[in-house]
Design a protein around this motif. Structure first.
Motif, PDB file in Angstrom:
ATOM      1  N   ASP A 146       0.432  -1.222  -0.117  1.00  0.00           N
ATOM      2  CA  ASP A 146      -0.192   0.246  -0.072  1.00  0.00           C
ATOM      3  C   ASP A 146       1.406   1.440   0.058  1.00  0.00           C
ATOM      4  O   ASP A 146       0.353   2.579  -1.309  1.00  0.00           O
ATOM      5  N   LEU A 147       1.833   1.717   0.976  1.00  0.00           N
ATOM      6  CA  LEU A 147       2.610   2.567   0.347  1.00  0.00           C
ATOM      7  C   LEU A 147       3.399   2.845  -0.532  1.00  0.00           C
ATOM      8  O   LEU A 147       3.277   4.466  -1.234  1.00  0.00           O
ATOM      9  N   SER A 148       3.738   1.933  -1.046  1.00  0.00           N
ATOM     10  CA  SER A 148       4.416   1.444  -2.327  1.00  0.00           C
ATOM     11  C   SER A 148       3.505   2.625  -3.188  1.00  0.00           C
ATOM     12  O   SER A 148       3.943   3.142  -4.405  1.00  0.00           O
ATOM     13  N   ARG A 149       2.207   2.022  -3.813  1.00  0.00           N
ATOM     14  CA  ARG A 149       1.256   2.166  -4.373  1.00  0.00           C
ATOM     15  C   ARG A 149       0.804   3.526  -4.299  1.00  0.00           C
ATOM     16  O   ARG A 149       0.854   4.220  -5.148  1.00  0.00           O
ATOM     17  N   GLN A 150       0.809   4.502  -3.007  1.00  0.00           N
ATOM     18  CA  GLN A 150       0.364   5.655  -2.054  1.00  0.00           C
ATOM     19  C   GLN A 150       1.910   6.358  -3.084  1.00  0.00           C
ATOM     20  O   GLN A 150       1.291   7.400  -3.600  1.00  0.00           O
ATOM     21  N   ARG A 151       2.963   6.467  -2.641  1.00  0.00           N
ATOM     22  CA  ARG A 151       3.661   7.306  -3.466  1.00  0.00           C
ATOM     23  C   ARG A 151       3.860   6.913  -4.720  1.00  0.00           C
ATOM     24  O   ARG A 151       4.019   8.325  -5.315  1.00  0.00           O
ATOM     25  N   GLN A 152       3.408   6.310  -5.682  1.00  0.00           N
ATOM     26  CA  GLN A 152       3.182   5.907  -6.891  1.00  0.00           C
ATOM     27  C   GLN A 152       2.166   6.562  -8.308  1.00  0.00           C
ATOM     28  O   GLN A 152       1.970   7.718  -8.690  1.00  0.00           O
ATOM     29  N   LEU A 153       1.163   6.896  -7.030  1.00  0.00           N
ATOM     30  CA  LEU A 153      -0.195   7.561  -7.251  1.00  0.00           C
ATOM     31  C   LEU A 153       0.167   8.565  -7.215  1.00  0.00           C
ATOM     32  O   LEU A 153      -0.064   9.397  -7.210  1.00  0.00           O
ATOM     33  N   ARG A 154       1.356   9.405  -5.774  1.00  0.00           N
ATOM     34  CA  ARG A 154       1.610  10.445  -5.159  1.00  0.00           C
ATOM     35  C   ARG A 154       2.419  11.483  -6.482  1.00  0.00           C
ATOM     36  O   ARG A 154       2.168  12.253  -7.459  1.00  0.00           O
TER      37      ARG A 154
ATOM     38  N   ARG B  81       0.049  11.897  -9.850  1.00  0.00           N
ATOM     39  CA  ARG B  81      -0.945  13.457  -9.748  1.00  0.00           C
ATOM     40  C   ARG B  81       0.253  14.430  -9.491  1.00  0.00           C
ATOM     41  O   ARG B  81       0.187  15.488  -9.943  1.00  0.00           O
TER      42      ARG B  81
END
Length: 53
Positions: free
Chosen positions: A3-11, A14
């Motif tokens: 989840d943390l890696s996915r959040q970084r990628q999405l940020r 964006r």
């Protein structure tokens, strides 16, 4: 991908949409946002060149 890696990628994605995405000075391909040593940078996946925003 956790989840943390996915959040970084999405940020990163964006942020790329919010800013003008530069072209690589070496090969002229569009650079992509990346993270190195806790800092955000631009990276070219074609030739590997990097630059700071």
């Amino acid at each position: 991908m956790d989840d943390l890696s996915r959040q970084r990628q999405l940020r990163l994605e964006r942020d790329a949409l919010a800013m003008d995405v530069p072209n690589c000075p070496a090969c002229l391909h569009q650079m992509e946002p990346a993270e190195a040593n806790g800092e955000y940078i631009w990276e070219c996946h074609e030739c590997g060149a990097t630059r700071f925003p």
